[in-house]
Design a protein around this motif. Structure first.
Motif, PDB file in Angstrom:
ATOM      1  N   THR A 277       0.861  -1.302   0.008  1.00  0.00           N
ATOM      2  CA  THR A 277       0.230   0.021   0.129  1.00  0.00           C
ATOM      3  C   THR A 277       0.988   1.176  -0.006  1.00  0.00           C
ATOM      4  O   THR A 277       1.791   1.229   0.742  1.00  0.00           O
ATOM      5  CB  THR A 277      -0.902  -0.048   1.154  1.00  0.00           C
ATOM      6  OG1 THR A 277      -1.640  -0.992   1.222  1.00  0.00           O
ATOM      7  CG2 THR A 277      -1.938   1.206   1.290  1.00  0.00           C
ATOM      8  N   VAL A 278       0.395   2.070  -0.877  1.00  0.00           N
ATOM      9  CA  VAL A 278       1.355   3.293  -0.976  1.00  0.00           C
ATOM     10  C   VAL A 278       0.463   4.730  -0.698  1.00  0.00           C
ATOM     11  O   VAL A 278      -0.788   4.513  -1.125  1.00  0.00           O
ATOM     12  CB  VAL A 278       2.013   3.463  -2.532  1.00  0.00           C
ATOM     13  CG1 VAL A 278       2.582   4.832  -2.648  1.00  0.00           C
ATOM     14  CG2 VAL A 278       2.576   2.313  -2.781  1.00  0.00           C
ATOM     15  N   PRO A 279       0.941   5.502  -0.043  1.00  0.00           N
ATOM     16  CA  PRO A 279       0.241   6.744   0.262  1.00  0.00           C
ATOM     17  C   PRO A 279       0.175   7.898  -0.656  1.00  0.00           C
ATOM     18  O   PRO A 279       0.738   8.844  -0.676  1.00  0.00           O
ATOM     19  CB  PRO A 279       1.050   7.347   1.737  1.00  0.00           C
ATOM     20  CG  PRO A 279       2.251   6.879   1.370  1.00  0.00           C
ATOM     21  CD  PRO A 279       2.129   5.573   0.586  1.00  0.00           C
ATOM     22  N   LEU A 280      -0.647   7.301  -1.742  1.00  0.00           N
ATOM     23  CA  LEU A 280      -0.939   8.155  -2.922  1.00  0.00           C
ATOM     24  C   LEU A 280      -2.145   7.943  -3.595  1.00  0.00           C
ATOM     25  O   LEU A 280      -2.328   6.717  -3.717  1.00  0.00           O
ATOM     26  CB  LEU A 280       0.258   8.013  -4.131  1.00  0.00           C
ATOM     27  CG  LEU A 280       0.253   8.920  -5.250  1.00  0.00           C
ATOM     28  CD1 LEU A 280       0.587  10.403  -4.868  1.00  0.00           C
ATOM     29  CD2 LEU A 280       1.141   8.623  -6.287  1.00  0.00           C
ATOM     30  N   GLY A 281      -3.002   8.763  -3.714  1.00  0.00           N
ATOM     31  CA  GLY A 281      -4.264   8.564  -4.234  1.00  0.00           C
ATOM     32  C   GLY A 281      -4.901   9.743  -5.364  1.00  0.00           C
ATOM     33  O   GLY A 281      -4.040  10.832  -5.760  1.00  0.00           O
ATOM     34  N   TYR A 282      -6.051   9.425  -5.459  1.00  0.00           N
ATOM     35  CA  TYR A 282      -6.688  10.571  -6.527  1.00  0.00           C
ATOM     36  C   TYR A 282      -6.696  11.903  -6.108  1.00  0.00           C
ATOM     37  O   TYR A 282      -6.835  12.728  -6.804  1.00  0.00           O
ATOM     38  CB  TYR A 282      -7.852   9.957  -7.290  1.00  0.00           C
ATOM     39  CG  TYR A 282      -8.983   9.811  -6.362  1.00  0.00           C
ATOM     40  CD1 TYR A 282      -9.804  10.670  -5.786  1.00  0.00           C
ATOM     41  CD2 TYR A 282      -9.247   8.585  -6.148  1.00  0.00           C
ATOM     42  CE1 TYR A 282     -11.023  10.671  -5.043  1.00  0.00           C
ATOM     43  CE2 TYR A 282     -10.717   8.213  -5.397  1.00  0.00           C
ATOM     44  CZ  TYR A 282     -11.290   9.423  -4.833  1.00  0.00           C
ATOM     45  OH  TYR A 282     -12.374   8.963  -4.017  1.00  0.00           O
ATOM     46  N   ALA A 283      -6.795  12.005  -4.832  1.00  0.00           N
ATOM     47  CA  ALA A 283      -6.733  13.512  -4.112  1.00  0.00           C
ATOM     48  C   ALA A 283      -5.393  14.041  -4.325  1.00  0.00           C
ATOM     49  O   ALA A 283      -5.400  15.295  -4.223  1.00  0.00           O
ATOM     50  CB  ALA A 283      -6.988  13.460  -2.551  1.00  0.00           C
ATOM     51  N   ASP A 284      -4.433  13.331  -4.516  1.00  0.00           N
ATOM     52  CA  ASP A 284      -3.232  13.755  -4.912  1.00  0.00           C
ATOM     53  C   ASP A 284      -2.902  14.119  -6.408  1.00  0.00           C
ATOM     54  O   ASP A 284      -1.918  14.564  -6.652  1.00  0.00           O
ATOM     55  CB  ASP A 284      -2.041  12.854  -4.399  1.00  0.00           C
ATOM     56  CG  ASP A 284      -2.147  12.309  -2.981  1.00  0.00           C
ATOM     57  OD1 ASP A 284      -1.991  13.571  -2.294  1.00  0.00           O
ATOM     58  OD2 ASP A 284      -2.492  11.266  -2.452  1.00  0.00           O
ATOM     59  N   GLY A 285      -3.811  13.527  -7.181  1.00  0.00           N
ATOM     60  CA  GLY A 285      -3.716  13.777  -8.600  1.00  0.00           C
ATOM     61  C   GLY A 285      -3.377  12.577  -9.272  1.00  0.00           C
ATOM     62  O   GLY A 285      -3.191  12.474 -10.530  1.00  0.00           O
ATOM     63  N   TRP A 286      -3.259  11.365  -8.672  1.00  0.00           N
ATOM     64  CA  TRP A 286      -2.956  10.197  -9.272  1.00  0.00           C
ATOM     65  C   TRP A 286      -4.327   9.379  -9.557  1.00  0.00           C
ATOM     66  O   TRP A 286      -4.639   8.664  -8.738  1.00  0.00           O
ATOM     67  CB  TRP A 286      -1.959   9.405  -8.515  1.00  0.00           C
ATOM     68  CG  TRP A 286      -1.112   8.455  -9.406  1.00  0.00           C
ATOM     69  CD1 TRP A 286      -1.203   6.978  -9.235  1.00  0.00           C
ATOM     70  CD2 TRP A 286      -0.018   8.748 -10.098  1.00  0.00           C
ATOM     71  NE1 TRP A 286      -0.018   6.509 -10.166  1.00  0.00           N
ATOM     72  CE2 TRP A 286       0.436   7.538 -10.585  1.00  0.00           C
ATOM     73  CE3 TRP A 286       0.377  10.176 -10.487  1.00  0.00           C
ATOM     74  CZ2 TRP A 286       1.641   7.717 -11.495  1.00  0.00           C
ATOM     75  CZ3 TRP A 286       1.401  10.184 -11.106  1.00  0.00           C
ATOM     76  CH2 TRP A 286       1.973   9.064 -11.924  1.00  0.00           C
ATOM     77  N   SER A 287      -4.866   9.695 -10.707  1.00  0.00           N
ATOM     78  CA  SER A 287      -6.349   9.293 -10.915  1.00  0.00           C
ATOM     79  C   SER A 287      -6.522   7.784 -11.122  1.00  0.00           C
ATOM     80  O   SER A 287      -5.723   7.094 -11.220  1.00  0.00           O
ATOM     81  CB  SER A 287      -6.962  10.103 -12.123  1.00  0.00           C
ATOM     82  OG  SER A 287      -6.499   9.374 -13.325  1.00  0.00           O
ATOM     83  N   GLN A 288      -7.862   7.670 -11.131  1.00  0.00           N
ATOM     84  CA  GLN A 288      -7.993   6.131 -11.252  1.00  0.00           C
ATOM     85  C   GLN A 288      -7.667   5.582 -12.583  1.00  0.00           C
ATOM     86  O   GLN A 288      -7.857   4.319 -12.922  1.00  0.00           O
ATOM     87  CB  GLN A 288      -9.405   5.805 -11.027  1.00  0.00           C
ATOM     88  CG  GLN A 288      -9.727   6.048  -9.341  1.00  0.00           C
ATOM     89  CD  GLN A 288     -11.193   5.556  -9.121  1.00  0.00           C
ATOM     90  OE1 GLN A 288     -12.108   5.580  -9.812  1.00  0.00           O
ATOM     91  NE2 GLN A 288     -11.346   5.226  -7.783  1.00  0.00           N
ATOM     92  N   ARG A 289      -7.336   6.484 -13.671  1.00  0.00           N
ATOM     93  CA  ARG A 289      -6.899   5.984 -14.825  1.00  0.00           C
ATOM     94  C   ARG A 289      -5.660   5.147 -14.774  1.00  0.00           C
ATOM     95  O   ARG A 289      -4.979   4.735 -15.576  1.00  0.00           O
ATOM     96  CB  ARG A 289      -6.921   7.070 -15.642  1.00  0.00           C
ATOM     97  CG  ARG A 289      -8.212   7.776 -16.210  1.00  0.00           C
ATOM     98  CD  ARG A 289      -8.034   9.204 -16.810  1.00  0.00           C
ATOM     99  NE  ARG A 289      -7.606   8.837 -18.138  1.00  0.00           N
ATOM    100  CZ  ARG A 289      -7.387   9.835 -19.086  1.00  0.00           C
ATOM    101  NH1 ARG A 289      -7.294  11.085 -18.677  1.00  0.00           N
ATOM    102  NH2 ARG A 289      -6.894   9.448 -20.031  1.00  0.00           N
ATOM    103  N   MET A 290      -5.069   5.527 -13.689  1.00  0.00           N
ATOM    104  CA  MET A 290      -3.669   4.722 -13.341  1.00  0.00           C
ATOM    105  C   MET A 290      -3.548   3.339 -13.079  1.00  0.00           C
ATOM    106  O   MET A 290      -2.565   2.815 -12.810  1.00  0.00           O
ATOM    107  CB  MET A 290      -2.838   5.818 -12.512  1.00  0.00           C
ATOM    108  CG  MET A 290      -2.351   7.073 -13.121  1.00  0.00           C
ATOM    109  SD  MET A 290      -1.255   6.998 -14.320  1.00  0.00           S
ATOM    110  CE  MET A 290      -0.548   8.491 -14.741  1.00  0.00           C
ATOM    111  N   GLN A 291      -4.995   2.940 -12.859  1.00  0.00           N
ATOM    112  CA  GLN A 291      -4.792   1.607 -12.368  1.00  0.00           C
ATOM    113  C   GLN A 291      -4.379   0.624 -13.402  1.00  0.00           C
ATOM    114  O   GLN A 291      -4.649   0.933 -14.827  1.00  0.00           O
ATOM    115  CB  GLN A 291      -6.338   1.110 -12.310  1.00  0.00           C
ATOM    116  CG  GLN A 291      -6.633  -0.392 -11.965  1.00  0.00           C
ATOM    117  CD  GLN A 291      -8.126  -0.583 -11.826  1.00  0.00           C
ATOM    118  OE1 GLN A 291      -8.868   0.266 -11.421  1.00  0.00           O
ATOM    119  NE2 GLN A 291      -8.592  -1.830 -11.896  1.00  0.00           N
ATOM    120  N   GLY A 292      -3.574  -0.228 -13.508  1.00  0.00           N
ATOM    121  CA  GLY A 292      -2.643  -0.864 -14.285  1.00  0.00           C
ATOM    122  C   GLY A 292      -1.376  -0.595 -14.739  1.00  0.00           C
ATOM    123  O   GLY A 292      -0.689  -1.064 -15.199  1.00  0.00           O
TER     124      GLY A 292
END
Length: 394
Positions: A277-292
């Motif tokens: 688990t990495v503390p980076l998510g879509y509220a940081d700008g790493w959107s769900q399009r980055m899945q995969g």
């Protein structure tokens, strides 16, 4: 412990990219460095200073607010606002010595209701023509002719005349050539009108790199100054990415076959796996399009699995790694690299869509900077930077 997620930015790469681009342009061509959208996510003041050091002649921004922020930060280079502002904001622009984009006679009619003259001052403008992008700008000869009387006013300084290409990055150049022909005709008409225009410009990053003959009097360099370019066609000069993005593993767990990972049970492994688990998510700008997409841990690729949540994402790890191991989402680690071109292809969008999406929650650390633009103390951040790949960050 504060969250270990940060971007590392080297303004020297921005300056080097601009110098390399200038070196391939015809002699005498001026260079506008585009620092809109907070310097494409790299920091507007830092990007502007790098551009100044590289000898940029102008800066370009999208909106009045961006230009005012640069002036407040001490930036003195000429600044062109690429989006028209309201006529009631002109006095503010004049006070800050800003150059405005204008697109039609109606804007001037409204302006003159408020300002019959500018008390001995001149309003500096660039006229924008829409030759096929379909966004902003006048489109016809008749619209230009309607502009001419307003532009001829003694308190209007027509510093430039420009357009923007829609397909400069595509292999097929037919539409670009069509736009270039339209612009050439409009240039002829503008020169015949008697309006003194200093700078004609039509080439952004892709056009300037691919077609130096379209440089005219000035080029507008945005994406390329930050090291962004498509995989094909390859740029004629080496461009250095100025930003890398890092985090750490906050938890590592053994997940059994058939167990679920993430919201909506979006991922279910077919075999036992190690998940980090990495503390980076879509509220940081790493959107769900980055899945995969891939990230690097200990110099090895690890795939993002499950839906990315607001604050965390999960990686399928190659083995039982350790909490605190560095995770690189953009950049190099060991012999591997996650490039902007790779990520852009993954989201089917431009590289700048990635960096401009990074929010204020992602700390920014600048190479050779005395201060770190983040809420962390410098000593702690420098400790993180010294952590070697694969070692703990505590």
């Amino acid at each position: 412990m504060l969250r270990e997620t940060w971007a590392e930015i080297d303004p020297g790469c921005i300056a080097d990219n601009l110098r390399a681009i200038r070196g391939m342009l015809p002699a005498g061509v001026k260079l506008m460095a585009v620092v809109k959208a907070n310097g494409y996510g790299h920091g507007d003041l830092e990007a502007a200073e790098a551009a100044r050091q590289a000898g940029a002649d102008y800066l370009g921004v999208a909106f009045l607010e961006e230009a005012l922020r640069l002036r407040a930060g001490g930036v003195e280079l000429p600044i062109l606002i690429l989006t028209p502002i309201r006529p009631d904001q002109v006095e503010l622009a004049l006070a800050r010595d800003l150059t405005l984009t204008v697109t039609g006679a109606d804007w001037f009619r409204e302006l003159r209701k408020r300002h019959a003259s500018f008390a001995g001052r001149k309003l500096r403008v660039h006229v924008k023509a829409d030759t096929g992008l379909g966004r902003i700008g006048f489109r016809t000869m008749a619209e230009w002719d309607a502009l001419v009387p307003w532009l001829a006013s003694p308190d209007i300084d027509v510093d430039g005349f420009y357009t923007h290409f829609a397909t400069a990055g595509q292999v097929d150049t037919a539409y670009l050539e069509r736009q270039a022909r339209r612009f050439a005709k409009l240039m002829e008409r503008s020169k015949a009108s008697g309006i003194a225009i200093r700078h004609y410009h039509c080439a952004g990053s892709a056009a300037a790199l691919r077609f130096p003959g379209l440089a005219l009097d000035m080029v507008r360099i945005g994406a390329a100054m930050y090291g962004f370019h498509p995989a094909r066609p390859a740029p004629p000069v080496e461009l250095k990415p100025a930003l890398s993005l890092h985090s750490t593993l906050m938890q590592v767990k053994r997940v059994r076959r058939g167990e679920y990972i993430g919201y909506d049970n979006a991922y279910r492994p077919d075999a036992d796996e190690w998940i980090g688990t990495v503390p980076l998510g879509y509220a940081d700008g790493w959107s769900q399009r980055m899945q995969g997409a891939a990230a690097l841990v200990r110099g090895q690729r690890a795939q993002v699995v499950g839906k990315i949540s607001m604050d965390q994402l999960m990686l399928r790890l190659p083995g039982p790694f350790t909490p605190g191991d560095r995770v690189t989402l953009i950049g190099r680690q060991g012999g591997e690299r996650i490039s902007f071109a790779e990520l852009a292809a993954h989201i089917d969008g431009p590289a700048q869509a990635i960096t401009t999406a990074l929010t204020e929650r992602v700390a920014k650390m600048y190479a050779n900077a005395k201060e770190v633009r983040c809420p962390w103390n410098n000593a702690y951040f420098q400790q993180l930077r010294r952590v070697s790949d694969g070692s703990r960050a505590d």
